[in-house]
Design a protein around this motif. Sequence first.
Motif, short mmCIF file in Angstrom:
data_model
loop_
_atom_site.label_atom_id
_atom_site.label_comp_id
_atom_site.label_asym_id
_atom_site.label_seq_id
_atom_site.Cartn_x
_atom_site.Cartn_y
_atom_site.Cartn_z
N VAL A 149 0.85 -1.18 0.00
CA VAL A 149 0.00 0.00 0.00
C VAL A 149 0.89 1.23 0.00
O VAL A 149 1.92 1.26 0.69
CB VAL A 149 -0.93 0.04 1.24
N SER A 150 0.49 2.24 -0.75
CA SER A 150 1.15 3.54 -0.67
C SER A 150 0.06 4.61 -0.73
O SER A 150 -0.98 4.43 -1.38
CB SER A 150 2.15 3.74 -1.80
N PHE A 151 0.28 5.72 -0.06
CA PHE A 151 -0.69 6.81 -0.06
C PHE A 151 -0.02 8.08 0.44
O PHE A 151 1.07 8.04 1.03
CB PHE A 151 -1.91 6.48 0.81
N ARG A 152 -0.68 9.20 0.19
CA ARG A 152 -0.21 10.49 0.70
C ARG A 152 -1.10 10.91 1.86
O ARG A 152 -2.32 10.71 1.82
CB ARG A 152 -0.21 11.55 -0.40
N GLN A 153 -0.50 11.52 2.85
CA GLN A 153 -1.23 11.90 4.06
C GLN A 153 -0.93 13.35 4.43
O GLN A 153 0.22 13.79 4.43
CB GLN A 153 -0.83 10.98 5.22
N TYR A 154 -2.00 14.08 4.72
CA TYR A 154 -1.87 15.45 5.23
C TYR A 154 -2.54 15.51 6.59
O TYR A 154 -3.69 15.09 6.75
CB TYR A 154 -2.52 16.45 4.28
N GLU A 155 -1.82 16.01 7.57
CA GLU A 155 -2.41 16.14 8.91
C GLU A 155 -2.25 17.55 9.43
O GLU A 155 -1.24 18.21 9.19
CB GLU A 155 -1.81 15.13 9.88
N LYS A 156 -3.27 17.98 10.13
CA LYS A 156 -3.29 19.31 10.73
C LYS A 156 -3.67 19.18 12.19
O LYS A 156 -4.71 18.61 12.52
CB LYS A 156 -4.29 20.20 9.99
N MET A 157 -2.83 19.68 13.05
CA MET A 157 -3.11 19.72 14.49
C MET A 157 -3.37 21.16 14.89
O MET A 157 -2.54 22.04 14.64
CB MET A 157 -1.94 19.15 15.28
N LEU A 158 -4.50 21.39 15.50
CA LEU A 158 -4.89 22.74 15.88
C LEU A 158 -5.28 22.77 17.35
O LEU A 158 -6.10 21.96 17.79
CB LEU A 158 -6.07 23.20 15.02
N PHE A 159 -4.67 23.68 18.11
CA PHE A 159 -5.07 23.90 19.50
C PHE A 159 -5.66 25.29 19.61
O PHE A 159 -5.11 26.26 19.10
CB PHE A 159 -3.87 23.76 20.45
N SER A 160 -6.80 25.35 20.27
CA SER A 160 -7.53 26.62 20.37
C SER A 160 -7.96 26.85 21.81
O SER A 160 -8.14 25.93 22.59
CB SER A 160 -8.78 26.59 19.48
N LEU A 161 -8.14 28.11 22.11
CA LEU A 161 -8.73 28.50 23.39
C LEU A 161 -10.23 28.32 23.28
O LEU A 161 -10.83 28.68 22.26
CB LEU A 161 -8.41 29.96 23.65
#
Length: 847
Positions: A149-161
Amino acid sequence: MKPIYSFFLLVVLSFILQVKAFGQRTVVSGIVRDAVTKETLPNVSVFFKDTKIGIQTDVNGKYTLVSPDPQNEISFNYVGYRAVFKNIMPSATQELDIALVPDSRALDEVIIVGGKKVKYRNKDNPAVELIRQVIAHKDENRIKSYNTVSFRQYEKMLFSLSNVSDKFKSKRMFRNYQFLFQEQDSTLIGGKNLLPVYIQEQLSNHYLSKDPEKNKTVVIAEKQVNFDSRYIDNKGMKTYFDRMYQDIDIYKNNISVISNEFLSPISDGAPAFYKFFITDTLKNQKPQVIELSFTPRNTNDMLFEGKIYVTNDSHYAVTGASFGVNKNINLNFVRALKIDLDFEANNKGKYSLSKSNLLADFGIGKTKGIGFTGERTVTYKNYQFDTVLPDTIFQGKSTVVLGDAAKKDDKFWEQNRLDTISKNQLKIYGNIDTLQNLPSFKRTMKIVTLLFAGYQNLGPYEIGPVNTFYSFNNVEGLRLRVGGRTTPELSKRYYFENYLAYGIKDEKWKFFLSGTYSLNNKSIYEFPQNYIRASFQRDTKIPGQELQFVQEDNFLLSFKRGVNDMLLYNDFYRLDYVKEFENHFSYNLGFKKWSQTPAGGLNYLNGANQSVNRLSTSEISLQLRYAPNEKFYQGKIYRVPIADRYPVFNLRYTAGLKGVFGGEYNYHNLMGSIDKRFYLSQLGYSDVTFEGGYIAGKVPFPLLAIHRANQTYAYQLNSYNLMNFLEFVSDHYVSINIDHNFNGFFFNKVPLIKRLKLREVVSFKALYGGLRNENNPNLQSGLYRFPVYENGAQRTYALGNEPYMEGSVGVGNIFKLLRVDLVRRFNYLNNPEVSEWGIRARVKFDF
């Protein structure tokens, strides 16, 4: 322990950011019920019309929806019910209860059953039969079922008040930070406005092979908000967030979320812990999809509740999931938790994860007060299955970060993000940079660093740690100390550390000096370390006391039980070379000249009963350490490991050199240990340590293995909490230390008690060892005699035919911070000044 330091720094940052004026808000709250049964409905979608502002009702059907702008209409949608649209008053706070009417067109039949409530059973339950089919077909639906298997991954981590109060908008202390709050993000959870304060992004390619089993991750691009490294370890904070927000694989038996292990709703043992209900059939899809709702049998346990969607065919594949946790769960500081998984049909006729979203809201109180919301969104694209992957792809490390990954410009990110990102979120990068240049913010961070890390930064030099400035013991009396160390502002190559201490009772000065040279032009506190250090220390030490993540002259450890008058005056000359590798293998090559002088109730008497004033040794040592997949947070003093399932191996060899720089003995000391955490699903986890050592050569008792004792009132994980200092010595030994946390598995099932969210802990420690005849002063006249009390009773012993054993039962999570153990010593009770029972306490911050 988790990196509490960074947590509190973020808390302080949150208070600085609480100044947004909400304007003309629209707030709607209420309860959604079934119009027929009058029962509350969870997971109903509630939205302001023509906006993305929406939430789902909680387990009790309650909702609170907030918009910073005026709104005129609100909608309610739930599968199997007719949609409801209601006009509302804009720019107002109002309550609106809704009764949803079942949509008969979406149902094959409606069955009304009267009489007593039917008891839930697994037997002859179609929902349980369905989930068992899903469990039976897990292997064929997992991504690991493909050869490659191969794939592309985009991740976003967001911390908010979250839950920002408008009471702060007029406070003078926040007047310099108005630039941060021109706009507010529209993302909501539970009706709480979110104000982004931290973001990190990563774009990567992933490759997996089934036979042989291999995996490779190539990080193409990454970026994150960077705080001032003098106050926060940015890499450690990123690592900590990654540990808390791991990839969600619903096909695994256990899912790690917020540093805890949750039982998956499709785990092998799920029917024993969950209740399942078929709540809908979506017939407009091919194949048809069945909506399967689930809830914990015990709402306090580490379990999820929500819905999964399963194909109604021979594959029983998961096509989607939406779940969270019950409000009664034994989980600290988590106000809300929501996980959404989306799957798409692939070219193999199966379903692959296309997007996952994990959102958690944290706070001290249940609903009121400032909190933090963390959200991790991962998008998967460009799947390729069963294609030929060259062996060269898997060569080298399993994770590779390209050299220019952190240098990608905004245009690259705009073209390559696999998901959308709001303008407000993008502003975080620039806003935090501006914030950190404000003098008032710098002053605040200095104060916080002093309070929680113990150091006061003065630019090229920092003073600390402050908890060692004052302490006391029976020999030194009142002990005063002051010291500090240089920072990278002085040099990134050279580091110096020093302190000066004075005992009021013994009227002696103590001091420490060290100089370190970094060989890789990095901070000596940054991974991977590579440095040479020379040091000299003249100070006191309790024989056999080895502490982790705390210093011996810590004020809180001044309070000790029993007779505590044995101390050593030591002169240490050390030269060390430390080298770490990217795979977390490291070695430490060192030379030490050690002169020790007994003090207080400790005396060195030779075979002729003559007092020996000084014992001198010279040693060379080699220490090897291997910690695969280790993650840690680098604090100001210690590197704090982030607990995980991977083992840590240590091996240390020390050779005594007689005649070298005054060394009096030849000997060889070999010590090895293995540390590992075992996760046991619903039964919690065990931290286990195996250790062994062997000393070859004829040496006096101060050079033997002095087993780690504890005479403080603090519970120490790696010490024997009812053993006295210098009570046992050995020249060969093996030991095991087991500390198990049940995570409230039993307390969660006890009425009333379960409301306290307590957690059970048990421990057991066993030490088996002894002395060969050549090192036993009772058999050899040429050795130092074992110490004795003032009344002549013996203080130090060799272990006999049975191991030393102690155990404890305890209650953790008291006030979410405290663990208290009742400790029992099982044997060697006839030794003087020992206790069979004791109570020890430990501060433990955990989720």
